[in-house]
Design an enzyme around this catalytic site. Structure first.
Site, PDB file in Angstrom:
ATOM      1  N   ASN A   8     102.694  -0.732  23.645  1.00  0.00           N
ATOM      2  CA  ASN A   8     103.221  -0.088  22.213  1.00  0.00           C
ATOM      3  C   ASN A   8     103.129   1.351  23.020  1.00  0.00           C
ATOM      4  O   ASN A   8     101.990   1.817  23.289  1.00  0.00           O
ATOM      5  CB  ASN A   8     102.061  -0.425  21.548  1.00  0.00           C
ATOM      6  CG  ASN A   8     102.202   0.320  20.235  1.00  0.00           C
ATOM      7  OD1 ASN A   8     103.212   1.055  20.099  1.00  0.00           O
ATOM      8  ND2 ASN A   8     101.420  -0.059  19.157  1.00  0.00           N
ATOM      9  N   ARG A  94     106.675  -3.313  21.708  1.00  0.00           N
ATOM     10  CA  ARG A  94     106.801  -2.849  20.354  1.00  0.00           C
ATOM     11  C   ARG A  94     108.010  -1.766  20.130  1.00  0.00           C
ATOM     12  O   ARG A  94     107.853  -0.845  20.765  1.00  0.00           O
ATOM     13  CB  ARG A  94     105.407  -2.285  19.635  1.00  0.00           C
ATOM     14  CG  ARG A  94     105.607  -1.900  18.234  1.00  0.00           C
ATOM     15  CD  ARG A  94     104.157  -1.364  17.959  1.00  0.00           C
ATOM     16  NE  ARG A  94     104.264  -1.317  16.473  1.00  0.00           N
ATOM     17  CZ  ARG A  94     103.245  -0.842  15.672  1.00  0.00           C
ATOM     18  NH1 ARG A  94     102.387  -0.508  16.411  1.00  0.00           N
ATOM     19  NH2 ARG A  94     103.219  -0.878  14.261  1.00  0.00           N
ATOM     20  N   HIS A 182     105.663  -1.965  10.258  1.00  0.00           N
ATOM     21  CA  HIS A 182     104.438  -2.751  10.184  1.00  0.00           C
ATOM     22  C   HIS A 182     104.866  -4.431  10.312  1.00  0.00           C
ATOM     23  O   HIS A 182     103.980  -5.195   9.884  1.00  0.00           O
ATOM     24  CB  HIS A 182     103.339  -2.640   9.277  1.00  0.00           C
ATOM     25  CG  HIS A 182     102.665  -1.121   9.319  1.00  0.00           C
ATOM     26  ND1 HIS A 182     102.514  -0.469   8.135  1.00  0.00           N
ATOM     27  CD2 HIS A 182     102.314  -0.733  10.434  1.00  0.00           C
ATOM     28  CE1 HIS A 182     101.696   0.528   8.671  1.00  0.00           C
ATOM     29  NE2 HIS A 182     101.556   0.598   9.984  1.00  0.00           N
ATOM     30  N   ARG A 242     100.204  11.244   6.627  1.00  0.00           N
ATOM     31  CA  ARG A 242     101.443  11.332   5.979  1.00  0.00           C
ATOM     32  C   ARG A 242     101.344  11.097   4.466  1.00  0.00           C
ATOM     33  O   ARG A 242     100.452  10.564   3.922  1.00  0.00           O
ATOM     34  CB  ARG A 242     102.223  10.057   6.614  1.00  0.00           C
ATOM     35  CG  ARG A 242     102.842  10.082   7.891  1.00  0.00           C
ATOM     36  CD  ARG A 242     103.261   8.946   8.558  1.00  0.00           C
ATOM     37  NE  ARG A 242     102.429   8.534   9.519  1.00  0.00           N
ATOM     38  CZ  ARG A 242     102.505   7.182  10.000  1.00  0.00           C
ATOM     39  NH1 ARG A 242     103.474   6.067   9.569  1.00  0.00           N
ATOM     40  NH2 ARG A 242     101.691   6.630  10.808  1.00  0.00           N
TER      41      ARG A 242
END
Ligand code: ADP
Length: 397
Positions: A8, A94, A182, A242
């Site tokens: 990742n 990923r 996700h 965020r």
């Protein structure tokens, strides 16, 4: 022993997991680690499956010039000398964006890489780093199969309506649509739920991935029906830094009236908002709950209220709600936040068992609660490993 590696690769970190293939080709965790602070003073830590430290390495100041590719080369050399006896047969990555076309994991070749490259403008903060890792490994080990696993793929099962913004059709056709993210986490949760509670898995569930990044996914029978993130990973819930869903008029105002540049607005919305922005203290939920400042409490309250509100919105997409699954750093560990969210849902018949909740138990609702509430730890790395094995060998009979 044959093994696969999940990678990742983000802007300043690379997380990885080594998984051995058992007799049934299931991935069994071997070692896991991360390289952080890339571009500053990189440091690497690796642990074996039982948590024993294998590596703690700092590059200090002389590491600032080291690129992702340099550090991946170092990791390969370390693996070759320390993991003798394990044959790495593939790397699973990923990849944040699979766009409209990539609905399942796939083997990366020149064509796929070019297609994924074309999606970089849709996820400029993540996709280039994901692809840089694929390219770096191609140059280190050209024959090693690499599998791209997409964060958007799980949401391909949503009804068409769930991907549409109320914008002119031409923009939708150009790819300005709600993709959702996700997905690897939600897919893992759906599979785990099938194992631990098959009846619940058949129902209408909202999974809440509450970490630094946070989103919800409405799942019916283990398939995504709706989700809170949209075109980017900015939409939906309030997060660590965020903002989540925001009146687009605010963005216009910041630029047109307050003279902020697009880049400044980007930094504000991605890095200076959310828990950090509202509290003015920290983006970390644990730190906020240890603070007695009212701004910290307000930030936690806003986080919980927004999550509860969106859970109810997703219940509409599901035509009802049978249960909730909490996951990721906050969802798995933060009893107070779960409690604040669930208290707002008591009117739906949710009865939380506060003792079980305080203990981070697997089942945290009372047996006669109309909504069942569970905690399931997520494991995106294992999901990537599982996809990598399936893509190489095909589905198990
Ligand atoms: P990421 O999206 O970076 O993977 P994580 O899933 O690790 O994020 O979640 C990070 C969040 O989880 C932080 O807000 C942190 O405070 C919170 N968290 C992690 N562990 C705990 C814990 N034991 N108790 C309470 N909160 C926790």
């Amino acid at each position: 022993m044959r093994a696969v590696v999940s990678l990742n690769s983000g802007s300043s970190s690379i997380k990885f997991g080594l998984f051995m293939l058992d007799g049934d080709r299931n991935p069994q965790p071997g070692a896991a680690g991360k390289i952080e602070r890339i571009g500053l003073d990189p440091r690497c830590s690796i642990r074996d499956a039982s948590g024993v430290s294998l590596v703690e390495k700092d590059w200090f100041q002389d590491g600032a010039a080291l690129t992702h590719a340099d550090l991946l080369s170092w990791l390969f050399e370390w693996a070759a000398s320390h993991l003798a006896g394990h044959e790495v047969i593939a790397i699973g990555h990923r990849v944040v964006h699979g766009g409209i076309d990539f609905a399942t994991p796939c083997l990366v070749d020149d064509f796929v890489l070019a297609e994924l490259e074309a999606l970089c403008p849709l996820a400029p903060l993540h996709q280039p780093h994901n692809l840089a890792a694929i390219r770096a490994i191609r140059s280190i080990a050209p024959a090693l199969p690499q599998i791209a696993c997409f964060d958007t793929a799980f949401h391909h099962s949503r009804p068409a309506l769930a991907s549409r913004f109320a914008l002119p059709r031409a923009l939708h056709d150009e790819g300005i649509r709600r993709y959702g993210f996700h997905g690897l986490s939600y897919e893992y949760i759906a599979r785990q739920l099938e194992q631990v509670d098959p009846d619940m898995a058949k129902g209408r569930i909202v999974a809440a991935h509450l970490g630094n990044g946070a989103s919800l996914c409405a799942m019916a029978g283990g398939k995504s029906v709706d989700t809170t993130m949209g075109f980017t990973a900015l939409d939906g819930l309030m997060m660590g830094t965020r903002c989540g869903a925001l009146d687009p008029g605010v963005v216009l105002h910041l630029q047109l009236q307050m003279g902020m540049s697009a880049k400044e607005v980007e930094t504000l919305l991605y890095n200076r908002s959310g828990l950090l922005g509202v509290s003015g203290i920290s983006s970390d939920m644990r730190s906020l709950s240890q603070s007695d400042r009212p701004e910290a409490q307000e930030a936690i309250d806003l986080f919980a209220w927004r999550a509860a509100r969106e859970i109810v919105a997703l219940a509409t997409s599901l035509g009802g709600l049978d249960g909730i699954v909490f996951t990721a750093g906050i969802g798995e560990n933060h009893a107070d936040v779960r409690s604040r969210i669930c208290r707002r849902l008591e009117w739906l018949g949710l009865e939380m068992d506060e003792l079980a909740n305080a203990a981070n138990a697997a089942l945290i609702s009372f047996p006669d609660s109309r909504l069942k509430v569970r905690i399931i730890p997520t494991d995106e790395e294992r999901m990537i490993a599982s996809h990598t094995i399936t893509t190489l060998f095909g589905p198990r009979p």
